[in-house]
Structures are given as C-alpha cells and as structure tokens.
Design a protein around this motif. Sequence first.
Motif, PDB file in Angstrom:
ATOM      1  N   VAL A  87     -15.260  -0.712 -34.065  1.00  0.00           N
ATOM      2  CA  VAL A  87     -14.176  -1.623 -34.140  1.00  0.00           C
ATOM      3  C   VAL A  87     -13.222  -1.630 -33.128  1.00  0.00           C
ATOM      4  O   VAL A  87     -12.844  -0.491 -32.874  1.00  0.00           O
ATOM      5  N   SER A  88     -12.374  -2.449 -33.110  1.00  0.00           N
ATOM      6  CA  SER A  88     -11.411  -2.744 -31.862  1.00  0.00           C
ATOM      7  C   SER A  88     -10.231  -3.515 -32.328  1.00  0.00           C
ATOM      8  O   SER A  88     -10.282  -4.375 -33.252  1.00  0.00           O
ATOM      9  N   ALA A 109     -15.452  -4.510 -28.496  1.00  0.00           N
ATOM     10  CA  ALA A 109     -16.439  -4.795 -29.464  1.00  0.00           C
ATOM     11  C   ALA A 109     -17.683  -5.494 -28.838  1.00  0.00           C
ATOM     12  O   ALA A 109     -18.929  -4.906 -29.209  1.00  0.00           O
ATOM     13  N   TYR A 113     -21.640  -4.078 -29.123  1.00  0.00           N
ATOM     14  CA  TYR A 113     -22.769  -4.977 -29.421  1.00  0.00           C
ATOM     15  C   TYR A 113     -23.727  -4.946 -28.354  1.00  0.00           C
ATOM     16  O   TYR A 113     -24.930  -5.157 -28.814  1.00  0.00           O
ATOM     17  N   ALA A 119     -20.300  -4.794 -34.418  1.00  0.00           N
ATOM     18  CA  ALA A 119     -18.881  -4.547 -34.142  1.00  0.00           C
ATOM     19  C   ALA A 119     -17.984  -5.728 -34.264  1.00  0.00           C
ATOM     20  O   ALA A 119     -18.430  -6.685 -34.691  1.00  0.00           O
ATOM     21  N   ALA A 121     -13.844  -6.919 -33.833  1.00  0.00           N
ATOM     22  CA  ALA A 121     -12.455  -7.143 -33.311  1.00  0.00           C
ATOM     23  C   ALA A 121     -11.506  -7.562 -34.172  1.00  0.00           C
ATOM     24  O   ALA A 121     -11.769  -8.703 -34.894  1.00  0.00           O
ATOM     25  N   LEU A 155     -21.439  -9.473 -34.008  1.00  0.00           N
ATOM     26  CA  LEU A 155     -20.054  -9.327 -33.179  1.00  0.00           C
ATOM     27  C   LEU A 155     -19.168 -10.182 -33.992  1.00  0.00           C
ATOM     28  O   LEU A 155     -19.458 -11.657 -33.887  1.00  0.00           O
ATOM     29  N   ASN A 157     -15.290 -11.777 -34.635  1.00  0.00           N
ATOM     30  CA  ASN A 157     -13.604 -11.699 -34.206  1.00  0.00           C
ATOM     31  C   ASN A 157     -13.081 -12.141 -35.262  1.00  0.00           C
ATOM     32  O   ASN A 157     -13.078 -13.034 -35.990  1.00  0.00           O
TER      33      ASN A 157
END
Length: 245
Positions: A87-88, A109, A113, A119, A121, A155, A157
């Motif tokens: 995680v970001s 992230a 991935y 992952a 973000a 991935l 967002n």
Amino acid sequence: MKILISNDDGYLAPGIVALAEALMPFAEITVVAPDSNRSGTSNALTLDRPLSVQRAANGFYFVNGTPSDCVHIALTAIMTERPDLIVSGVNQGQNMGDDTLYSGTVAAATEGYLFGIPAIAFSQVHKGWQHLDAAAAVAAELVLRGFPELPSPYLLNVNIPNLPKSDIKGIRRARLGKRHSSEPVIPMRDPHGRDIYWIGPPGGVLDGGKGTDFDVTSKNYVSVTPLQVDLTNTRQLDMLAMNIQ
C-alpha cells in the motif's frame, strides 16, 4: 497478513503514519519510504548513485531515493518474506486522471505490482490532511476487503474525499478522468541573476464526466480505479498491420 507500506511524501508525513497505525491492528507491517518529499517522481529508479537505508526511532525505514527505489529495496534487500500486499500513501492531495502518470504514490504501488504483488495507492482529494483519520479508516476497510473478484496481482488507485467518515457516502468504481495540459513553467531569477524555472500547476479538469474519478469524488464518494501497465495502443497496432508486418 504482511503489508509493505511506502509513499512519496516522505517517512515523516502524517499520511503514512496514519496509514501504518490503521493497518497495524490486523497486519504485520514494514514501512520503507523516502527520506523527504519525492512527489512527481513517477516510476524513476536511481541509477547514478548508491542508495542508503536508515531506520527511524519508530521502526520505519527511510531511503535517500524515490518511492520506486524504496519498494524495490524493500522487496529485494530488507524484507525476508514476500508481503501479501503493498500500500502507498496516504498521499497529501489527489492522484486522479493524468496525475497517475507522474505520481510517486502510484509509482510505489506500481513497483510492487511489477513484482507480482497486489498493490493499492491511497490519496486524499485535497491537500492539508483534513480528516486524515477518516481516510486511514477507509484505507483499512479496503485492505480488509481484499478484492477476491480481481485477478492477482491487481493495481488499484484510490482517492478519498477530505470528509468525516460519516459524510463519505460510500465507495464507487471509477475510470480515470483527464486534465487539460499543465500550466506553463514559472520563470524566476536566482540570487546570481541566472534564469530558473518552477514547474507550473497541473491543468484543470478536461474530462470529469459521469463515472470518472473527478466526478465520483466530487459527489463525496471514494473512487477506486483499477490500473494497468500495458500502454500498447491495440487499435493503432492493428492499423500498422497495413504496411508493417
């Protein structure tokens, strides 16, 4: 559950501290983040100098490099076991539309991935860290959800409105919107009379239509956008078949 946490605002940023605290009750976390703000570095890796890793009093590792450097080093040098998730964030300010191409938050992230690890973000829509507790709580909920319906690795967002948890209406899937071209650079002179330039602010919203991340977050929903790394324009690839085999 083992989770690697990174960001682009630096290891001291309130967003990464809040995210780590929100995930700590149910996960074994490792935090590896830049030593200072590295916003806008995209997926850059540092290849022109060696990188150093230090550990802060709170156990966070910090690297004198980019977000991608941090995740790369974490996965190949620091962590002894592969994490289940990367995680970001939580980033200070939105990463929507074209922002995702420049974002260090998304890049951290993405680096995970590319290693085959799911992952996510996380970003707040506005700067200033208002209602960061709510954003961290939303992040924890999404991590626990796990997205079993998606193929792994995925991935994602995520953009979260700066609102109290009770005022966030829910979570919506969204496509990326689009911005106008960036504003021009800002010319100045340094104390020695030399020309210098600051990169200008991002352009305004060009496509904020229904179903975009801009649209969803403006209605006080959390936006979740699945991203992909393959940049191939398949339509033009077929067009090229007319004269290139």
